[in-house]
Enzyme design. Sequence first.
Site, short mmCIF file in Angstrom:
data_model
loop_
_atom_site.label_atom_id
_atom_site.label_comp_id
_atom_site.label_asym_id
_atom_site.label_seq_id
_atom_site.Cartn_x
_atom_site.Cartn_y
_atom_site.Cartn_z
N ASP A 54 0.85 -1.18 0.00
CA ASP A 54 0.00 0.00 0.00
C ASP A 54 0.89 1.24 0.00
OD1 ASP A 54 -1.66 2.15 0.57
OD2 ASP A 54 -2.87 1.02 2.01
N ALA A 55 0.71 2.09 -0.99
CA ALA A 55 1.58 3.26 -1.14
C ALA A 55 1.43 4.26 0.01
CB ALA A 55 1.28 3.96 -2.46
N GLU A 67 -1.18 8.31 -12.23
CA GLU A 67 -2.62 8.09 -12.22
C GLU A 67 -3.09 7.04 -11.22
OE1 GLU A 67 -5.26 7.22 -15.84
OE2 GLU A 67 -4.02 8.94 -16.39
C1 LIG Z 1 -5.28 3.46 -13.11
S1 LIG Z 1 -4.10 2.24 -12.59
C2 LIG Z 1 -2.60 3.02 -13.19
C3 LIG Z 1 -1.57 1.99 -13.56
C4 LIG Z 1 -0.25 2.53 -14.12
N1 LIG Z 1 0.34 3.54 -13.28
C5 LIG Z 1 -0.44 3.02 -15.51
O1 LIG Z 1 -0.64 4.20 -15.69
O2 LIG Z 1 -0.39 2.22 -16.44
C6 LIG Z 1 -4.00 2.51 -10.83
C7 LIG Z 1 -3.06 1.59 -10.10
O3 LIG Z 1 -2.96 2.02 -8.73
C8 LIG Z 1 -3.01 0.88 -7.89
N2 LIG Z 1 -3.40 1.30 -6.52
C9 LIG Z 1 -4.61 1.73 -6.06
N3 LIG Z 1 -4.53 2.03 -4.74
C10 LIG Z 1 -3.24 1.78 -4.36
C11 LIG Z 1 -2.54 1.90 -3.12
N4 LIG Z 1 -3.13 2.34 -2.00
N5 LIG Z 1 -1.21 1.57 -3.10
C12 LIG Z 1 -0.59 1.13 -4.22
N6 LIG Z 1 -1.21 0.99 -5.41
C13 LIG Z 1 -2.52 1.31 -5.49
C14 LIG Z 1 -3.99 -0.02 -8.59
O4 LIG Z 1 -3.92 -1.34 -8.11
C15 LIG Z 1 -3.48 0.14 -10.03
O5 LIG Z 1 -2.35 -0.67 -10.23
#
Ligand SMILES: C[S@@+](CC[C@H](N)C(=O)[O-])C[C@H]1O[C@@H](n2cnc3c(N)ncnc32)[C@H](O)[C@@H]1O
Length: 282
Positions: free
Chosen positions: A119-120, A137
């Site tokens: 989790d980021a 994004e």
């Molecule tokens: C819209 S996708 C973007 C993917 C990539 N960055 C791209 O542009 O191709 C959003 C990503 O954020 C991740 N994500 C959502 N909440 C997160 C969190 N709290 N910590 C880490 N990753 C998260 C999702 O699992 C997904 O991989």
Amino acid sequence: MTEVTDESYEPADHYDRVTHAWGLLLGAELHYGVFATPDEELDRATHRLTERMEEGARFEKGLRVLDVGCGTGAQARHLATTHGVDVVGITTSPVGVATARELTEAAGLSDQVSFEQRDATANEFPDDSFDRVWILESSHLMRDREALVSEATRVLRPGGRLVWCDIVRHRVIPFLEVRDRRDEFATLREAFGDARMEPLADYVRWFEEAGLTVEQADDLTEATLPTFQAWRDNAARHRDAVVEALGERGHEAFVRSADILESLWRDGTFGYGLIAAAKPAP
Ligand SMILES: C[S@@+](CC[C@H](N)C(=O)[O-])C[C@H]1O[C@@H](n2cnc3c(N)ncnc32)[C@H](O)[C@@H]1O
């Protein structure tokens, strides 16, 4: 945007469900496009957004990069092959991690690119452990934006650089409007998962309060607008495969979401921003 309860907030589950269909709908890179002309190819436009981020990141061979919200790792692999950097991608989605690892193994990049389910907003990496942080994004899906910003800054080494881009909110949406448009917001949630947009200026302030120097803050609202038509075109082109993965209702929700987002872009509610920042060296 809409109120989110702890019980309803399940981004990982949401992404697991749609990972396979998103490639068809959003193209080679799972994010918005920055269009030079409205009828440009979606893949060219999404790649231009990546290029804008790369310019802000100023990569050098051998640097260690954290890709926050890495999807299925397309960008991590791209950064590794293009710039010779080592990348660690993190996502909350187990399917995302498994798919990203599989694709990376197939590309022969596993020595250079790795993925972890983290989790980021509480990433547990050591302080100062990355030369670059890349957040493309994913921030709108995280509940605690300030925790994301402070964690991203913490793991960035002094002298390192951070790049961020995402959907932003240009105005306050009054409660009555949220109520009146609740069906639209429910449709967006069904298609994209729970999301919260904040103003570009707030992200700038959070990054600065965390100790970064913001060097660039670009409003890309106009340039990203043609994305929605391109998504609708993909939804029509890949209708059968998308319906198989998401169901008729999922396909319909996606197309309607593209319409709703386009109207929110056009009426000045939402838009898109990009930030490049540096962590001052001591
Ligand atoms: C819209 S996708 C973007 C993917 C990539 N960055 C791209 O542009 O191709 C959003 C990503 O954020 C991740 N994500 C959502 N909440 C997160 C969190 N709290 N910590 C880490 N990753 C998260 C999702 O699992 C997904 O991989």
